[in-house]
Design a protein around this motif. Structure first.
Motif, PDB file in Angstrom:
ATOM      1  N   GLU A 131      63.199  36.568  19.909  1.00 34.93           N
ATOM      2  CA  GLU A 131      63.236  35.232  20.512  1.00 34.93           C
ATOM      3  C   GLU A 131      64.164  34.306  19.745  1.00 34.93           C
ATOM      4  OE1 GLU A 131      59.365  33.566  21.110  1.00 34.93           O
ATOM      5  OE2 GLU A 131      58.676  35.253  22.348  1.00 34.93           O
ATOM      6  N   ASN A 132      64.943  33.528  20.526  1.00 33.98           N
ATOM      7  CA  ASN A 132      65.858  32.565  19.944  1.00 33.98           C
ATOM      8  C   ASN A 132      65.833  31.246  20.712  1.00 33.98           C
ATOM      9  OD1 ASN A 132      67.742  33.512  17.623  1.00 33.98           O
ATOM     10  ND2 ASN A 132      67.533  35.316  18.944  1.00 33.98           N
ATOM     11  N   TYR A 133      66.469  30.242  20.104  1.00 30.58           N
ATOM     12  CA  TYR A 133      66.571  28.890  20.649  1.00 30.58           C
ATOM     13  C   TYR A 133      68.020  28.416  20.458  1.00 30.58           C
ATOM     14  CZ  TYR A 133      61.529  29.211  19.738  1.00 30.58           C
ATOM     15  OH  TYR A 133      60.219  29.612  19.691  1.00 30.58           O
TER      16      TYR A 133
ATOM     17  N   ARG B 246      73.169  26.546  25.164  1.00 28.67           N
ATOM     18  CA  ARG B 246      73.482  25.119  25.061  1.00 28.67           C
ATOM     19  C   ARG B 246      72.189  24.306  25.090  1.00 28.67           C
ATOM     20  NH1 ARG B 246      77.063  26.533  29.399  1.00 28.67           N
ATOM     21  NH2 ARG B 246      79.248  26.724  28.753  1.00 28.67           N
ATOM     22  N   ASP B 247      72.079  23.351  24.204  1.00 31.95           N
ATOM     23  CA  ASP B 247      70.883  22.509  24.147  1.00 31.95           C
ATOM     24  C   ASP B 247      71.036  21.352  25.131  1.00 31.95           C
ATOM     25  OD1 ASP B 247      68.477  21.443  23.523  1.00 31.95           O
ATOM     26  OD2 ASP B 247      68.996  20.854  21.473  1.00 31.95           O
ATOM     27  N   GLU B 248      71.042  21.684  26.409  1.00 35.49           N
ATOM     28  CA  GLU B 248      71.190  20.686  27.464  1.00 35.49           C
ATOM     29  C   GLU B 248      70.144  20.951  28.545  1.00 35.49           C
ATOM     30  OE1 GLU B 248      75.144  21.228  28.867  1.00 35.49           O
ATOM     31  OE2 GLU B 248      76.094  20.749  26.931  1.00 35.49           O
TER      32      GLU B 248
ATOM     33  N   THR C 260      58.126  17.870  22.925  1.00 30.87           N
ATOM     34  CA  THR C 260      59.238  17.910  21.973  1.00 30.87           C
ATOM     35  C   THR C 260      59.580  19.326  21.520  1.00 30.87           C
ATOM     36  OG1 THR C 260      57.754  17.584  20.086  1.00 30.87           O
ATOM     37  CG2 THR C 260      58.664  15.616  21.140  1.00 30.87           C
ATOM     38  N   SER C 261      58.851  20.314  22.010  1.00 31.62           N
ATOM     39  CA  SER C 261      59.098  21.696  21.581  1.00 31.62           C
ATOM     40  C   SER C 261      59.971  22.419  22.599  1.00 31.62           C
ATOM     41  CB  SER C 261      57.782  22.449  21.401  1.00 31.62           C
ATOM     42  OG  SER C 261      57.130  22.638  22.641  1.00 31.62           O
ATOM     43  N   PRO C 262      60.896  23.270  22.143  1.00 33.02           N
ATOM     44  CA  PRO C 262      61.766  24.001  23.075  1.00 33.02           C
ATOM     45  C   PRO C 262      61.155  25.331  23.495  1.00 33.02           C
ATOM     46  CG  PRO C 262      62.508  24.366  20.836  1.00 33.02           C
ATOM     47  CD  PRO C 262      61.318  23.446  20.740  1.00 33.02           C
ATOM     48  N   ALA C 263      61.479  25.765  24.704  1.00 33.76           N
ATOM     49  CA  ALA C 263      61.126  27.110  25.145  1.00 33.76           C
ATOM     50  C   ALA C 263      62.057  28.121  24.487  1.00 33.76           C
ATOM     51  CB  ALA C 263      61.218  27.207  26.663  1.00 33.76           C
TER      52      ALA C 263
ATOM     53  N   GLN D  93      73.656  32.458  28.972  1.00 34.38           N
ATOM     54  CA  GLN D  93      73.410  31.075  29.373  1.00 34.38           C
ATOM     55  C   GLN D  93      73.406  30.857  30.895  1.00 34.38           C
ATOM     56  OE1 GLN D  93      72.760  28.196  27.497  1.00 34.38           O
ATOM     57  NE2 GLN D  93      72.654  27.036  29.403  1.00 34.38           N
ATOM     58  N   PRO D  94      74.348  31.411  31.673  1.00 35.72           N
ATOM     59  CA  PRO D  94      74.366  31.094  33.107  1.00 35.72           C
ATOM     60  C   PRO D  94      73.088  31.452  33.854  1.00 35.72           C
ATOM     61  CG  PRO D  94      76.461  32.036  32.447  1.00 35.72           C
ATOM     62  CD  PRO D  94      75.536  32.195  31.277  1.00 35.72           C
ATOM     63  N   ARG D  95      72.300  32.392  33.354  1.00 39.51           N
ATOM     64  CA  ARG D  95      71.096  32.811  34.062  1.00 39.51           C
ATOM     65  C   ARG D  95      69.849  32.064  33.612  1.00 39.51           C
ATOM     66  NH1 ARG D  95      70.017  38.991  34.731  1.00 39.51           N
ATOM     67  NH2 ARG D  95      68.414  38.044  36.040  1.00 39.51           N
ATOM     68  N   LEU D  96      69.962  31.208  32.619  1.00 38.77           N
ATOM     69  CA  LEU D  96      68.797  30.453  32.151  1.00 38.77           C
ATOM     70  C   LEU D  96      68.404  29.401  33.182  1.00 38.77           C
ATOM     71  CD1 LEU D  96      69.619  29.979  28.367  1.00 38.77           C
ATOM     72  CD2 LEU D  96      68.540  31.923  29.535  1.00 38.77           C
ATOM     73  N   ILE D  97      67.097  29.125  33.279  1.00 37.82           N
ATOM     74  CA  ILE D  97      66.558  28.179  34.256  1.00 37.82           C
ATOM     75  C   ILE D  97      66.122  26.926  33.492  1.00 37.82           C
ATOM     76  CG2 ILE D  97      64.870  27.846  36.098  1.00 37.82           C
ATOM     77  CD1 ILE D  97      64.711  31.025  36.070  1.00 37.82           C
ATOM     78  N   LEU D  98      66.742  25.807  33.795  1.00 37.17           N
ATOM     79  CA  LEU D  98      66.600  24.609  32.974  1.00 37.17           C
ATOM     80  C   LEU D  98      65.827  23.516  33.704  1.00 37.17           C
ATOM     81  CD1 LEU D  98      70.320  24.618  31.744  1.00 37.17           C
ATOM     82  CD2 LEU D  98      68.340  25.702  30.649  1.00 37.17           C
TER      83      LEU D  98
END
Length: 440
Positions: free
Chosen positions: A148-150, A165-167, A177-180, A208-213
């Motif tokens: 697992e990474n962030y 990208r942190d966007e 305040t915690s990231p997935a 990145q392109p497949r991540l769901i934000l």
């Protein structure tokens, strides 16, 4: 309510539910008419595991020693850096699982690489150990790990397209305040029975392109990626069963489609040649609906029989109301002469779900045709309302049969222990309170 009474009440209701299911055939058109595995749960002495578990239990017989590898290792900015990945031994599975905390040994692990440099990033959990048959000593092991990474541990690199990208990053398990996290799957190797390990590289990953934000990802689970694997050898390949959490294409906020996301999730299969385990990067192929044709970082297709239809509560992994099966644990059953898969079921945010399901596949050769996809519809194995159940697995015992045949969670017989991580706000326990018995 006294604990003994509660246990008896739960056990009786669980067994009754399982017996009522044994008449279900779970047949598919591609399967033989007489393929009808049956099962029942039998209350048994409680086995409470005494170390940290947050994954499938990886294990192997090294000579006459049954060795297990639970725990977590590496950098984690959300939960804290960990050195909980340890191993314990026994003359049989029962002895190993009943090991005291002081009986566990920390192996030598590869160090995390500096941020922005090649190498191991984030935390890892061992999920399966494949033991090389070419080494008669049993000391050559390949561990399939969940990683697992962030954005903070694996920042986006525009030159390679790797990293995050942190966007509009979705929320994680510890609040607003915690990231997935984003999971990937890799392979480590040991030549000394698991006392030390070297990182061989990644098996599967999504970019990145497949991540769901945000605003669509509100499940407090993952931002996407692949993880929670179980792996078995069949023929010349290692077959990986894993959770698929990304979008089946490039995620675009303006064009997001809930049904499309759900169609690409959640339990999928990939494979890699056993001869490529020493250098796995880029070698694995995902099932794409026709065969194992999709690259290790491209879009595959999930096992249709294991998906939950929308009419039955199924939905995308990024939604708090999306139901899906996850966390497969696969074994070959020598009594039934078929593959057996256990899995959890998510029904709410933060991986909540109180039930465990079971599925069967009659084809020993997973490489022919669509054999790898030919699983029965999941049937309910265990339900504990009020609990969250994670990481089910079937484990050998201390019987002469299990010891003689060197059974592990990857190869079992007529009877096995059922282990599950039981979670409530006040306590989390990895334990077994049942034996599963199969009937043909």
């Amino acid at each position: 309510m006294p604990r003994t009474f509660l246990r008896a009440l739960l056990a009786s209701s669980i067994v009754a539910g399982a017996v009522s299911l044994t008449g279900c055939s779970g047949k598919q058109e591609a399967q033989s008419d007489d393929f009808n595995p049956r099962f029942k749960l039998i209350p048994a002495e409680k086995f409470l595991f005494n170390s940290f578990v947050d994954c499938n239990m990886a294990e192997a017989w090294v000579g006459d020693t049954f060795r297990i590898f639970p725990g977590k290792y590496g950098e984690d900015p959300l939960w804290g850096n960990a050195r909980d990945l340890k191993f314990a031994d026994g003359r049989n599975a029962d002895e190993a699982f009943l090991s005291k905390p002081d009986d566990f040994t920390e192996p030598r692990m590869p160090a995390n690489a500096p941020i922005g440099q090649p190498g191991l990033h984030g935390a890892v959990w061992f999920e399966t150990v494949y033991q090389s048959p070419a080494d008669s000593s049993g000391r050559t092991l390949y561990a399939v790990y969940h990683n697992e990474n962030y954005p903070s541990t694996l920042p986006y690199d525009p030159k390679t397209g790797h990293g995050y990208r942190d966007e509009k990053w979705p929320q994680g398990l510890k609040g607003p305040t915690s990231p997935a996290a984003v999971p990937r799957i890799g392979i480590m190797k040991s030549t000394d029975g698991g006392r030390s390990w070297s990182n061989r590289g990644l098996f599967l990953e999504d970019h990145q392109p497949r991540l769901i934000l945000k605003p669509h990802n509100t499940s407090e689970t993952f931002a996407g990626g692949v993880g929670d694997p179980s792996a078995v050898a069949s023929g010349d390949y290692l077959y990986l069963f894993y959770g698929e959490y990304g979008y089946p294409g490039d995620y675009n906020e303006a064009q997001y489609n809930r049904e499309k996301e759900a169609s690409g999730q959640c339990i999928s299969i990939a494979r890699i040649r056993l001869s490529d385990l020493d250098n796995p990067s880029g070698k694995a192929r995902r099932w794409d609906g026709q065969g194992f044709n999709a690259a290790h970082d491209r879009i595959g297709a999930p096992v249709a029989a294991l998906q939950i239809p929308a009419a039955e509560g199924g939905g995308p992994a990024s939604s708090p109301t999306g139901g899906f099966h996850w966390g497969p644990s696969v074994s070959w059953n020598t009594y039934l002469n078929c593959w057996v898969m256990l899995m959890g079921k998510v029904t709410g945010t933060s991986w909540k779900g109180s039930s465990i399901y079971i599925s069967f596949n009659p084809h020993k050769d997973l490489g022919a045709g669509n054999n790898s996809q030919d699983w029965t519809r999941p049937r309910l194995l265990l339900d504990r309302p009020g609990y969250t159940l994670w990481y089910p697995s079937l484990q050998p015992m201390n019987t002469p049969e299990d010891i003689k045949n060197r059974h592990t969670c990857l190869r079992l017989g007529k009877r096995a222990r059922l282990f599950v991580k039981n979670i409530r706000p006040e306590r989390s326990e990895y334990k077994s309170e049942h034996i599963i018995e199969f009937e043909k």
